[in-house]
Design a protein around this motif. Structure first.
Motif: not given
Length: 410
Positions: A136-163
């Motif tokens: 669960s997270g916020r969409v950072a970007s969407v690549d329609q060519i590769t069909k990949q979505i970068k998602v910002e997933v936050r915890g209480l102390a940090n935020t990570t980016t998941v492809v």
């Protein structure tokens, strides 16, 4: 009040209704009526059903056929024989029959039953599946060519980016405008997903937690506002705030599904200070490795040391799937432990933050979540904006409040 309630019974009954209607139409010359609803009372000759159009008396006879349907398989062919004695208040029924001319009652030919206990068990299993295999997270970007979505997933102390990469045949759903009900989500596709959307997905994480292959993706366009309470109308269950961003008044409607919580003052101060880089990791005395303590009296367990600070793919970390306070589920559980409030607990001058779905009337919104006691976060955001440190381009003011950006769903 959990945010992961799964209103599957509504959509499941809809699927069952279509199948039953088709079957009944093939076996009778008269077009049958199909009615669904919740049981409010039952006796030997009548069931009172609360439908979308109001209360309805369903009359029974010795010719009425009873069937029990498993929620996980809403197919009439999967139904098993049942009886009137199996039906209780709170169960969901689908009833077929022919209405008389006055349409005040429905003589039941067939009664298809989903018990509330069967539905609860299915919901629990589904919730656990999304908690352990979800992100669960916020969409950072969407690549329609590769069909990949970068998602910002936050915890209480940090935020990570998941492809995130959808699997072949992945299912896409999107929340309907002005709705936060999962049962009202509509079919969607990758093209409709935009940066800034909130996203939940079900699938598999990579061992390092950096990537995620999704079999189901649910997205929605949501809005976060914060401001000072100007007026409170308890009778209407409405609050008017002066929005910090636009400087305009916004009327916040508090619906039956709205979640109202108050951030404990000391925790809000610690977390806001940490976000601003001016304090230790939430948890205070524990220093950089400490984890946030659960609110007193909440019944929540203190997470294990280091939860949410390491590999986002493991339980408890920022990947969104674990129970520790560092992940998405941890944030939700922390929020549930906060004191529940109502409109009557708010007063002019309070600082609150509200999440809602985006709509065409920005001056009036319906709250998904309302958090009081968020003054320290707003002060930190204003200080960052003044220093040119606003994030995500939200008008120079970053409303980075843990627990506020979650939305109801699977």
């Amino acid at each position: 009040m959990r945010l992961r309630n799964i209103p599957t019974a509504i959509s499941v009954l809809a699927v069952l209704a279509i199948a039953v209607f088709s079957l009944a139409a093939q076996t009778t010359s008269m077009k049958p009526s199909v009615v669904t609803g919740d049981v409010t009372s039952v006796d030997g000759s009548k069931i009172v059903l609360m439908t979308k159009d109001g209360s309805l008396d369903v009359t029974l006879s010795d010719k009425t056929v009873y069937k029990r349907v498993p929620p996980e398989n809403p197919d009439p062919k999967a139904a098993v024989a049942s009886s009137l004695s199996d039906i209780g208040v709170g169960d969901k029924l689908l009833v077929t029959g022919i209405f008389p001319e006055d349409k005040k009652t429905l003589p039941a030919r067939s009664v298809y039953l989903m018990t509330k206990s069967d539905i609860a068990q299915k919901n629990t299993k589904e919730s656990e599946r999304w908690a352990t295999k979800g992100i669960s997270g916020r969409v950072a970007s969407v690549d329609q060519i590769t069909k990949q979505i970068k998602v910002e997933v936050r915890g209480l102390a940090n935020t990570t980016t998941v492809v995130l990469t959808p699997k072949d045949g992945a299912k896409f759903l999107r929340y309907a405008p002005n709705s936060v009900k999962f049962s009202e989500a509509v079919n969607s596709n990758l093209n409709e997903i935009q940066a800034g959307d909130m996203l939940r997905a079900l699938g598999d994480r990579s061992p390092d937690g950096a990537s995620f292959t999704a079999e189901e993706v649910v997205t929605g366009a949501f809005r976060t506002v914060a401001g000072t309470v100007k007026t409170v109308d308890v009778a209407k269950n409405e609050v008017v705030i002066a929005d910090f961003q636009s400087k305009k008044d916004i009327t916040v409607e508090l619906g039956s599904a709205s979640v109202l919580k108050k951030f404990p003052e000391e925790m809000a101060q610690r977390m806001a200070a940490f976000q601003s880089g001016g304090g230790a990791r939430p948890g205070g005395a524990g220093g950089p490795g400490a984890t946030p303590a659960a609110p007193a009296g909440s019944g929540a367990q203190r997470p294990q040391q280091g939860a949410g600070t390491g590999n986002p793919g493991r339980p408890g970390a920022g990947g969104g799937g674990g129970r520790g306070f560092g992940g998405r589920r941890g944030i939700d559980e922390m929020l549930e432990g906060f004191p529940t409030i109502s409109a009557a607990d708010l007063k002019a001058g309070d600082v609150i933050a509200v999440s809602s779905s985006k709509n065409n009337t920005p001056e009036r919104i319906t709250a998904i979540k309302l958090l009081a006691g968020v003054g320290p976060f707003l002060q930190a955001a204003q200080a960052q904006a003044a220093a040119g440190g606003g994030q995500r381009g939200r008008g120079g003011l970053s409303l980075d409040i843990p627990g506020l950006d979650g939305f109801g769903g699977p």
